[in-house]
Scaffold this active site. Structure first.
Site, PDB file in Angstrom:
ATOM      1  N   TYR A   8     -11.145  55.524  94.850  1.00 48.62           N
ATOM      2  CA  TYR A   8     -11.799  54.222  94.943  1.00 48.62           C
ATOM      3  C   TYR A   8     -10.830  53.185  94.401  1.00 48.62           C
ATOM      4  O   TYR A   8     -10.250  53.366  93.327  1.00 48.62           O
ATOM      5  CB  TYR A   8     -13.088  54.212  94.117  1.00 48.62           C
ATOM      6  CG  TYR A   8     -13.797  52.870  94.084  1.00 48.62           C
ATOM      7  CD1 TYR A   8     -13.792  52.091  92.931  1.00 48.62           C
ATOM      8  CD2 TYR A   8     -14.464  52.389  95.200  1.00 48.62           C
ATOM      9  CE1 TYR A   8     -14.441  50.861  92.894  1.00 48.62           C
ATOM     10  CE2 TYR A   8     -15.129  51.162  95.163  1.00 48.62           C
ATOM     11  CZ  TYR A   8     -15.105  50.398  94.009  1.00 48.62           C
ATOM     12  OH  TYR A   8     -15.746  49.188  93.975  1.00 48.62           O
ATOM     13  N   ASP A  37      -2.522  53.126  91.798  1.00 46.71           N
ATOM     14  CA  ASP A  37      -3.664  52.340  91.329  1.00 46.71           C
ATOM     15  C   ASP A  37      -4.024  52.846  89.928  1.00 46.71           C
ATOM     16  O   ASP A  37      -4.708  53.849  89.791  1.00 46.71           O
ATOM     17  CB  ASP A  37      -4.845  52.483  92.296  1.00 46.71           C
ATOM     18  CG  ASP A  37      -6.065  51.733  91.777  1.00 46.71           C
ATOM     19  OD1 ASP A  37      -7.072  51.676  92.507  1.00 46.71           O
ATOM     20  OD2 ASP A  37      -6.022  51.227  90.633  1.00 46.71           O
ATOM     21  N   LYS A  88      -8.941  46.343  83.759  1.00 41.40           N
ATOM     22  CA  LYS A  88      -9.723  46.889  82.654  1.00 41.40           C
ATOM     23  C   LYS A  88      -9.115  46.632  81.267  1.00 41.40           C
ATOM     24  O   LYS A  88      -9.260  45.545  80.716  1.00 41.40           O
ATOM     25  CB  LYS A  88      -9.985  48.373  82.926  1.00 41.40           C
ATOM     26  CG  LYS A  88     -10.847  48.594  84.217  1.00 41.40           C
ATOM     27  CD  LYS A  88     -11.182  50.027  84.459  1.00 41.40           C
ATOM     28  CE  LYS A  88     -11.737  50.263  85.840  1.00 41.40           C
ATOM     29  NZ  LYS A  88     -13.173  50.038  85.962  1.00 41.40           N
TER      30      LYS A  88
HETATM   31  P1  KE4 Z   1     -12.768  46.046  89.754  1.00 39.08           P
HETATM   32  O1  KE4 Z   1     -12.639  45.198  90.999  1.00 39.08           O
HETATM   33  O2  KE4 Z   1     -14.145  46.675  89.614  1.00 39.08           O
HETATM   34  O3  KE4 Z   1     -12.282  45.330  88.486  1.00 39.08           O
HETATM   35  O4  KE4 Z   1     -11.715  47.273  89.906  1.00 39.08           O
HETATM   36  C1  KE4 Z   1     -11.798  48.070  91.057  1.00 39.08           C
HETATM   37  C2  KE4 Z   1     -11.137  49.409  90.794  1.00 39.08           C
HETATM   38  C3  KE4 Z   1      -9.875  49.636  91.309  1.00 39.08           C
HETATM   39  N1  KE4 Z   1      -9.239  50.799  91.098  1.00 39.08           N
HETATM   40  C4  KE4 Z   1      -9.814  51.782  90.361  1.00 39.08           C
HETATM   41  C5  KE4 Z   1      -9.065  53.059  90.148  1.00 39.08           C
HETATM   42  C6  KE4 Z   1     -11.109  51.601  89.799  1.00 39.08           C
HETATM   43  O5  KE4 Z   1     -11.665  52.597  89.076  1.00 39.08           O
HETATM   44  C7  KE4 Z   1     -11.781  50.390  90.020  1.00 39.08           C
HETATM   45  C8  KE4 Z   1     -13.169  50.122  89.481  1.00 39.08           C
HETATM   46  N2  KE4 Z   1     -13.789  51.187  88.763  1.00 39.08           N
HETATM   47  C9  KE4 Z   1     -15.232  51.240  88.851  1.00 39.08           C
HETATM   48  C10 KE4 Z   1     -15.707  52.470  88.060  1.00 39.08           C
HETATM   49  N3  KE4 Z   1     -15.392  53.667  88.719  1.00 39.08           N
HETATM   50  C11 KE4 Z   1     -15.866  49.988  88.360  1.00 39.08           C
HETATM   51  C12 KE4 Z   1     -17.337  50.085  88.095  1.00 39.08           C
HETATM   52  C13 KE4 Z   1     -18.147  49.320  89.119  1.00 39.08           C
HETATM   53  O6  KE4 Z   1     -17.769  49.318  90.308  1.00 39.08           O
HETATM   54  O7  KE4 Z   1     -19.176  48.727  88.694  1.00 39.08           O
END
Ligand code: KE4
Length: 425
Positions: A142, A237, A265
């Site tokens: 993801y 990523d 994060k």
């Molecule tokens: P954000 O756009 O949510 O800041 O980051 C996206 C993203 C990109 N790459 C990786 C490896 C990620 O894990 C994420 C976002 N992680 C999720 C939790 N698995 C965020 C939680 C959510 O979507 O509410």
């Protein structure tokens, strides 16, 4: 109805699904989500005053625990000077210098406001730099809600049962090729079948949005070799693993150097942030220098920079990675010994302060094996733990996190509950 239930009913009327991000909705674990009133250290306090030991840690940022005093102080000081300027500010230069100091692959970097923006920008940059169209991703990984990466995606997309999101056009998806993680021969075949057409490969070096999957020995090096051979941009990523696994992220564990790295994060200290960076000749293709456009009103926001600088400086000072790994091993061993005593097949992949649970006879090496694991056991364990004051991710397709704030009474308490939770299955 208790306070969280009342809040959820109000939210359901005006926010789709009552949440601002789908995975928070508890749809795959049942029940309704609790609302958090406050957070400190390793604990969340719900709107009903219940204290929970938190293994989600706002999905990764809170590596020092919640409401860290140093991060709070840094935000306060920045706040005195204003919240957003729309011009360059000193803190974004300090942030860029710190990222370059810590992450070997990054020689130039650009800030964004989320991990999604970082990965979206990185794949656009890979396409602009190579002049090619296709991107390879891995099933179950993801990378945020980027149209072209919401193909066989993990995390909330998989949790909701739509790893291939509606609204992503066939044309967009056509340029996204999906490979199997930990399978170099299959990846080599995709490259051979698309010779000269692959702009980039984007990978979570440690996939953590399908549960946690560990790379086979040599997989990341093999990935690097294939990308180099085909002139394809290798994008790590590390939105989740950056500064989580080491100050250099995955590069602190493997001598594999990607062309671009996405971050998020932890570098925002809990405030909205993302970043992407890498080789100068690739990054210099970005506007205003080059033809690849990318922008953001709040990119490099001084409050987020102050919080992120405080978070990373604290990691540099404390170097807590050995302690965090010890915490992770303790939780892993607690879970495995309880499962052995109960006679339940359980895998607990763990690296540093990240772990997940697969109720599965075999080691999980890819997406298909992850989704074949016993989800019912996970749901029961989640519910037992929550009822006893421990909050795990509300989906089997996520990863649990630990912080330095878990040390002491909270890890003791949590391990007691997790041991009992497995034995209750
Ligand atoms: P954000 O756009 O949510 O800041 O980051 C996206 C993203 C990109 N790459 C990786 C490896 C990620 O894990 C994420 C976002 N992680 C999720 C939790 N698995 C965020 C939680 C959510 O979507 O509410």
């Amino acid at each position: 109805m208790n306070a969280s239930e009342q809040l959820f009913q109000r939210a359901l009327q005006i926010i789709p699904g009552g949440v601002n991000s789908p995975v928070r909705a508890f749809r795959s674990v049942g029940g309704t989500p609790f609302f958090t009133q406050s957070a400190n250290g390793a604990r969340l306090t719900t709107a009903d005053g219940q204290e929970l030991v938190d293994f989600v840690l706002t999905w990764g940022p809170a590596i020092h625990g919640h409401n860290d005093p140093d991060i709070r102080q840094a935000i306060k000081e920045a706040l005195e000077r204003g919240t957003s300027f729309g011009t360059p500010n000193p803190l974004e230069v300090e942030m860029a210098e710190m990222i370059l100091q810590c992450v070997p692959a990054i020689k130039k970097v650009r800030m964004t406001n989320s991990g999604t923006e970082a990965t979206m920008s990185a794949i656009r940059l890979a396409r602009g730099y190579t002049g090619r169209s296709k991107i390879i991703k891995f099933s179950g990984c993801y990378h945020g809600h980027v149209d072209s990466l919401l193909v066989k995606a993990g995390s909330g997309a998989l949790t909701q049962g739509n790893p291939d999101s509606a609204g992503v056009t066939a044309g967009t998806a056509a340029d996204t090729l999906v490979a199997e993680y930990n399978n170099l021969p299959a990846l080599a075949e995709i490259f051979a079948a698309n010779a000269g057409a692959i702009a980039g490969v984007i990978v979570e070096p440690y996939p953590a949005n399908v549960g946690l999957i560990l790379p086979d020995e040599g997989f990341l090096a093999g990935l690097r070799e294939l990308c180099t051979k085909h002139g394809t941009v290798l994008i790590f990523d590390e939105v989740m693993t950056g500064f989580r696994l080491s100050l250099a992220g995955t590069q602190g564990l493997h001598a594999v150097v990607p062309d671009l790295v996405c971050l998020g994060k932890i570098i925002g200290g809990g405030l909205p942030v993302g970043a992407f960076g890498g080789k100068v000749e690739i990054m210099d293709k970005l506007a205003p220098l080059g033809p690849v456009y990318q922008a953001g009103t709040l990119s490099g926001n001084p409050l987020a920079m102050a919080a992120g600088l405080a978070a990373v400086r604290k990691l540099q000072k404390q170097n807590p990675y050995g302690r965090l790994n010890a915490l992770g091993q303790r939780v892993r061993d607690t879970l495995l010994s309880a499962a052995k005593a109960k006679g339940i097949p359980l895998q607990v992949p763990q690296v540093g302060s990240m772990f997940s649970l697969f109720f599965n006879e075999q080691k999980v090496r890819n997406y298909d094996q992850a989704i074949a694991s016993n989800g019912d056991h996970y749901r029961k364990l989640f519910r037992y733990a929550l009822d006893h004051g421990v909050y795990l991710a509300p989906s089997p397709y996520e990863t649990a996190f630990l912080s330095t704030a878990h040390e002491g009474v909270d890890i003791d308490r949590a391990c007691t509950v997790l041991d009992a939770a497995v034995r209750s299955l």
